[in-house]
Design a protein around this motif. Sequence first.
Motif, mmCIF file in Angstrom:
data_model
loop_
_atom_site.group_PDB
_atom_site.id
_atom_site.type_symbol
_atom_site.label_atom_id
_atom_site.label_comp_id
_atom_site.label_asym_id
_atom_site.label_seq_id
_atom_site.Cartn_x
_atom_site.Cartn_y
_atom_site.Cartn_z
ATOM 1 N N ASN A 1 -4.310 -15.594 8.552
ATOM 2 C CA ASN A 1 -2.925 -16.357 7.933
ATOM 3 C C ASN A 1 -3.196 -16.529 6.358
ATOM 4 N N PRO A 2 -2.230 -16.085 5.633
ATOM 5 C CA PRO A 2 -2.443 -16.580 4.176
ATOM 6 C C PRO A 2 -2.116 -18.105 4.002
ATOM 7 N N TYR A 3 -2.851 -19.045 3.142
ATOM 8 C CA TYR A 3 -2.589 -20.236 3.057
ATOM 9 C C TYR A 3 -2.519 -20.511 1.552
ATOM 10 N N LEU A 4 -1.880 -21.419 1.000
ATOM 11 C CA LEU A 4 -1.593 -21.857 -0.382
ATOM 12 C C LEU A 4 -1.598 -23.186 -0.273
ATOM 13 N N GLY B 1 2.465 -20.845 -10.506
ATOM 14 C CA GLY B 1 2.562 -21.271 -11.830
ATOM 15 C C GLY B 1 1.667 -22.224 -12.186
ATOM 16 N N SER B 2 1.333 -22.927 -11.386
ATOM 17 C CA SER B 2 0.322 -24.142 -11.985
ATOM 18 C C SER B 2 -1.242 -23.855 -11.140
ATOM 19 N N SER B 3 -1.499 -22.651 -11.214
ATOM 20 C CA SER B 3 -2.701 -22.294 -10.617
ATOM 21 C C SER B 3 -3.082 -22.919 -9.049
ATOM 22 N N PRO B 4 -2.216 -22.443 -8.254
ATOM 23 C CA PRO B 4 -2.403 -22.805 -6.886
ATOM 24 C C PRO B 4 -3.579 -22.315 -6.483
ATOM 25 N N SER B 5 -4.009 -22.902 -5.445
ATOM 26 C CA SER B 5 -5.333 -22.326 -4.714
ATOM 27 C C SER B 5 -4.629 -21.567 -3.434
ATOM 28 N N ALA B 6 -5.492 -20.642 -2.999
ATOM 29 C CA ALA B 6 -5.043 -19.752 -1.879
ATOM 30 C C ALA B 6 -6.130 -19.145 -0.949
ATOM 31 N N CYS B 7 -6.049 -18.839 0.229
ATOM 32 C CA CYS B 7 -7.105 -18.129 1.028
ATOM 33 C C CYS B 7 -6.404 -17.574 2.061
ATOM 34 N N GLU B 8 -7.095 -16.544 2.739
ATOM 35 C CA GLU B 8 -6.603 -15.889 3.998
ATOM 36 C C GLU B 8 -7.725 -16.023 4.871
ATOM 37 N N ALA B 9 -7.263 -16.684 5.984
ATOM 38 C CA ALA B 9 -8.415 -17.107 7.062
ATOM 39 C C ALA B 9 -7.759 -16.993 8.486
ATOM 40 N N SER B 10 -8.507 -17.071 9.452
ATOM 41 C CA SER B 10 -8.142 -17.378 10.855
ATOM 42 C C SER B 10 -7.782 -18.611 11.168
ATOM 43 N N SER B 11 -8.322 -19.743 10.357
ATOM 44 C CA SER B 11 -7.690 -21.181 10.599
ATOM 45 C C SER B 11 -7.946 -21.853 9.181
ATOM 46 N N PHE B 12 -7.209 -22.834 9.076
ATOM 47 C CA PHE B 12 -7.195 -23.771 7.768
ATOM 48 C C PHE B 12 -8.535 -24.350 7.613
ATOM 49 N N ALA B 13 -9.408 -24.537 8.567
ATOM 50 C CA ALA B 13 -10.537 -25.285 8.474
ATOM 51 C C ALA B 13 -11.675 -24.396 7.702
ATOM 52 N N ILE B 14 -11.438 -23.255 7.749
ATOM 53 C CA ILE B 14 -12.663 -22.342 7.339
ATOM 54 C C ILE B 14 -12.295 -21.832 5.811
ATOM 55 N N CYS B 15 -11.016 -22.334 5.385
ATOM 56 C CA CYS B 15 -10.550 -21.635 4.185
ATOM 57 C C CYS B 15 -11.607 -21.777 2.958
ATOM 58 N N VAL B 16 -11.773 -20.671 2.252
ATOM 59 C CA VAL B 16 -12.453 -20.620 0.863
ATOM 60 C C VAL B 16 -11.613 -20.494 -0.055
ATOM 61 N N TRP B 17 -11.186 -21.596 -0.871
ATOM 62 C CA TRP B 17 -10.147 -21.669 -1.951
ATOM 63 C C TRP B 17 -10.542 -20.982 -3.166
ATOM 64 N N ARG B 18 -9.438 -20.022 -3.516
ATOM 65 C CA ARG B 18 -9.704 -19.590 -4.904
ATOM 66 C C ARG B 18 -8.335 -19.604 -5.732
ATOM 67 N N THR B 19 -8.313 -19.733 -6.876
ATOM 68 C CA THR B 19 -7.202 -19.884 -7.882
ATOM 69 C C THR B 19 -6.373 -18.645 -7.676
#
Length: 201
Positions: free
Chosen positions: A87-90, A107-125
């Motif tokens: 799942n993509p998360y933002l 537009g305000s440098s949001p953080s994003a990740c793609e993972a099988s669950s929210f708990a293991i997200c590694v956030w990048r800009t």
Amino acid sequence: GVRFINPSSPFTAFCDQTDSGGWMRFLQYGSSPNYYFVSTSAVGNVSTLTVTTSSALAKLSDANINYLSAFGSRVYKFADPTSTGLNPYLVSSKPYSDNVVGQNLFGSSPSACEASSFAICVWRTSTLAAIDTYSDPAFAGNQGIGNDGNRVFSDYGNTLSCFGVSACTAGLCRCFNCGSSCNNHAPISPFQQWVRPYSPV
């Protein structure tokens, strides 16, 4: 299940306590059609138990979606309930607006990740104007396995449009597409979008 939200101006929404909990579903549609005309107002009944290919468009009003802004930044999840992919998360602090490219979340440098669950997200800009898990390096490399083989994107060409759907050429509608290559971009159906206050887990 279905819950009342916002005591001062109540509305109902379907909530989910899996995937770290606290998720409120605010947009859903099936395959008839597999795109939707943008609206800042509420449409249909988004409080249904399941979302299938026959589900009609339903969304909360932008005002109700933004109720959670009182709690600070929000996490948005873009989900295909039939997929076993990632799942993509933002994470964004900007107010949601359905009639703006990228739902006004970029537009305000949001953080994003793609993972099988929210708990293991590694956030990048994220540096793009709309979600694109293939072109945006913020979504790549999570869990050490890179992109899961699907490209998920919206607002094709950074306009309010849907890839390959002529009804969207006037810039009035949106879909979320998925594909394993640049030549395979079928609209995701069924599709649903969720939001929760951002709090690291």
